[in-house]
Design an enzyme around this catalytic site. Structure first.
Site, PDB file in Angstrom:
ATOM      1  N   ASP A 164       1.120  -2.001   4.289  1.00  0.00           N
ATOM      2  CA  ASP A 164      -0.155  -2.729   4.231  1.00  0.00           C
ATOM      3  C   ASP A 164      -0.214  -3.870   5.252  1.00  0.00           C
ATOM      4  O   ASP A 164      -0.570  -5.005   4.926  1.00  0.00           O
ATOM      5  CB  ASP A 164      -0.400  -3.285   2.824  1.00  0.00           C
ATOM      6  CG  ASP A 164      -0.519  -2.193   1.776  1.00  0.00           C
ATOM      7  OD1 ASP A 164      -0.656  -1.017   2.164  1.00  0.00           O
ATOM      8  OD2 ASP A 164      -0.469  -2.500   0.581  1.00  0.00           O
ATOM      9  N   ASP A 185       0.550   2.981   4.986  1.00  0.00           N
ATOM     10  CA  ASP A 185      -0.835   2.492   4.885  1.00  0.00           C
ATOM     11  C   ASP A 185      -1.024   1.215   5.702  1.00  0.00           C
ATOM     12  O   ASP A 185      -1.637   0.248   5.231  1.00  0.00           O
ATOM     13  CB  ASP A 185      -1.212   2.220   3.426  1.00  0.00           C
ATOM     14  CG  ASP A 185      -1.072   3.447   2.543  1.00  0.00           C
ATOM     15  OD1 ASP A 185      -1.096   4.572   3.076  1.00  0.00           O
ATOM     16  OD2 ASP A 185      -0.925   3.290   1.317  1.00  0.00           O
ATOM     17  N   ARG A 247      -4.420   8.862   4.755  1.00  0.00           N
ATOM     18  CA  ARG A 247      -4.656   9.422   3.428  1.00  0.00           C
ATOM     19  C   ARG A 247      -5.837   8.691   2.815  1.00  0.00           C
ATOM     20  O   ARG A 247      -6.133   7.543   3.169  1.00  0.00           O
ATOM     21  CB  ARG A 247      -3.415   9.321   2.543  1.00  0.00           C
ATOM     22  CG  ARG A 247      -2.855   7.927   2.314  1.00  0.00           C
ATOM     23  CD  ARG A 247      -1.634   7.998   1.408  1.00  0.00           C
ATOM     24  NE  ARG A 247      -1.027   6.698   1.148  1.00  0.00           N
ATOM     25  CZ  ARG A 247      -0.065   6.488   0.260  1.00  0.00           C
ATOM     26  NH1 ARG A 247       0.392   7.501  -0.465  1.00  0.00           N
ATOM     27  NH2 ARG A 247       0.447   5.280   0.076  1.00  0.00           N
ATOM     28  N   TRP A 249      -7.788   6.618   0.425  1.00  0.00           N
ATOM     29  CA  TRP A 249      -7.622   5.601  -0.611  1.00  0.00           C
ATOM     30  C   TRP A 249      -8.641   5.831  -1.726  1.00  0.00           C
ATOM     31  O   TRP A 249      -8.474   5.361  -2.851  1.00  0.00           O
ATOM     32  CB  TRP A 249      -7.777   4.223   0.021  1.00  0.00           C
ATOM     33  CG  TRP A 249      -7.286   3.086  -0.816  1.00  0.00           C
ATOM     34  CD1 TRP A 249      -6.447   3.148  -1.885  1.00  0.00           C
ATOM     35  CD2 TRP A 249      -7.598   1.707  -0.640  1.00  0.00           C
ATOM     36  NE1 TRP A 249      -6.214   1.896  -2.392  1.00  0.00           N
ATOM     37  CE2 TRP A 249      -6.909   0.992  -1.646  1.00  0.00           C
ATOM     38  CE3 TRP A 249      -8.384   0.997   0.264  1.00  0.00           C
ATOM     39  CZ2 TRP A 249      -6.997  -0.389  -1.767  1.00  0.00           C
ATOM     40  CZ3 TRP A 249      -8.462  -0.379   0.141  1.00  0.00           C
ATOM     41  CH2 TRP A 249      -7.775  -1.061  -0.865  1.00  0.00           C
TER      42      TRP A 249
END
Length: 336
Positions: A164, A185, A247, A249
């Protein structure tokens, strides 16, 4: 007749003045003044946060916070009422803002901007929690930067983390010639953002080599009509380890890679429906005109979206985020 002529004359004058004012506002706005930050005491302040704190709210004039060489170990927040800040450093190797925090994405960020109308140039934002040497810590969210306002231009800057890294939360954002590094991510959020000539650097193989693969993006939109999306145009995907391009979320996620160079770090399957499993038809994951060892789409997920050339060009254009011409009014040296 004289009254009518006089009235018409006033209307014409008002129209001319309106056009003049509009034309003036469309030009690049000027910086009102500069605040200098220097760790060694050679400026107005020794921390970035104290410089921002010195700006009186509400702020409607462009103020440059020029940050000299150094590693500034602090958390920095630009509050909602302090827009029109130009945060400028000496370069990504020279000006670094870093902190060591983790867990919740709403409190762990090294840098957070709530305000609208922000320019950033020549700075590295780093969260060191997961990227210390010989790291034995569990990998957890540790945000380097959280972007939560509208109308941001970020050039020649770097974002460093592992999970993140860049929380592109909401709003319209333009990133150019930036480097974003991470493993899981590491670009995520609900934003409507265009990334031009950026480098996406997968580092999972360095800091967590036991993990089989990572993910670059995690996007979602609240509805199919929402204009959000992450668009990567003329970018480079590189690094150490293996990765998915993204991907979902949530449902309606939109991520587009346009004419970008994808190295062999990209897994053949490319994408994961994740939280949108069963609703893959609602996802807009697109690859168009990409090159490199990781650009072969023959083994990609079957629901990879195909858009026309004109549709892709529409997303990859600055107009995707700049329908009302706001970028031209920003005090950006050398243009966007």
């Amino acid at each position: 007749m004289k009254r009518v002529a006089s009235y018409n004359y006033k209307i014409v004058c008002m129209v001319v003045m309106t056009l003049f004012v509009y034309g003036y506002s469309a030009a690049a706005e000027q910086i009102a003044y500069t605040i200098t930050v220097d760790l060694n005491g050679g400026g107005n302040f020794t921390t970035v946060q104290s410089a921002i704190d010195s700006i009186s709210p509400p702020n409607h004039n462009w103020i440059r916070v020029f940050t000299q060489n150094g590693i500034y170990r602090e958390k920095v927040t630009i509050p909602k009422e302090k827009g029109f800040i130009y945060l400028q450093g000496k370069g990504i190797e020279q000006t670094v803002i870093e902190y060591d925090d983790h867990q919740a994405t709403d409190i762990s960020a090294t840098f957070t901007a709530f305000a609208d109308d922000i320019v950033i140039s020549g700075i590295t934002f780093k969260n060191t929690y997961n990227i210390v040497p010989n790291n034995k810590r569990e990998i957890v969210p540790a945000v380097a930067a959280r972007m939560l306002g509208d109308r941001y231009v970020v050039t020649d800057s770097s974002f460093v983390g592992l999970q993140d890294t860049l929380f592109d939360g909401k709003g319209r954002h333009y990133y150019k010639r930036c480097i974003i590094s991470g493993g899981i991510d590491f670009i995520f959020g609900y934003g409507q953002s265009l990334f031009k000539e950026c480098t996406l650097n997968m580092t999972l193989g360095i800091y967590a080599p036991d993990n089989p693969y990572g993910t670059i993006t995690a996007h979602q939109r609240p509805s199919p009509s929402d204009e959000g999306g992450f668009v990567f145009s003329d970018c480079t995907v590189t690094g150490v380890g293996k990765t998915l391009l993204g991907r979902a979320w949530g449902s309606n996620a939109r991520v587009i890679f346009d004419r970008s160079r994808l190295s062999d770090v990209v897994l053949p399957i490319g994408w994961d429906a994740w939280r949108a499993k069963g609703n893959e038809r609602d996802l807009t994951f697109v690859e168009a005109g990409c090159t490199g060892a990781g650009a072969d789409t023959s083994q990609r997920v079957p629901w990879l979206k195909k858009l026309s050339l004109s549709e892709v060009d529409g997303f990859a254009s600055v107009s995707f985020i700049d329908q009302d011409g706001w970028i031209s009014r920003f005090p950006i040296e050398g243009g966007p």
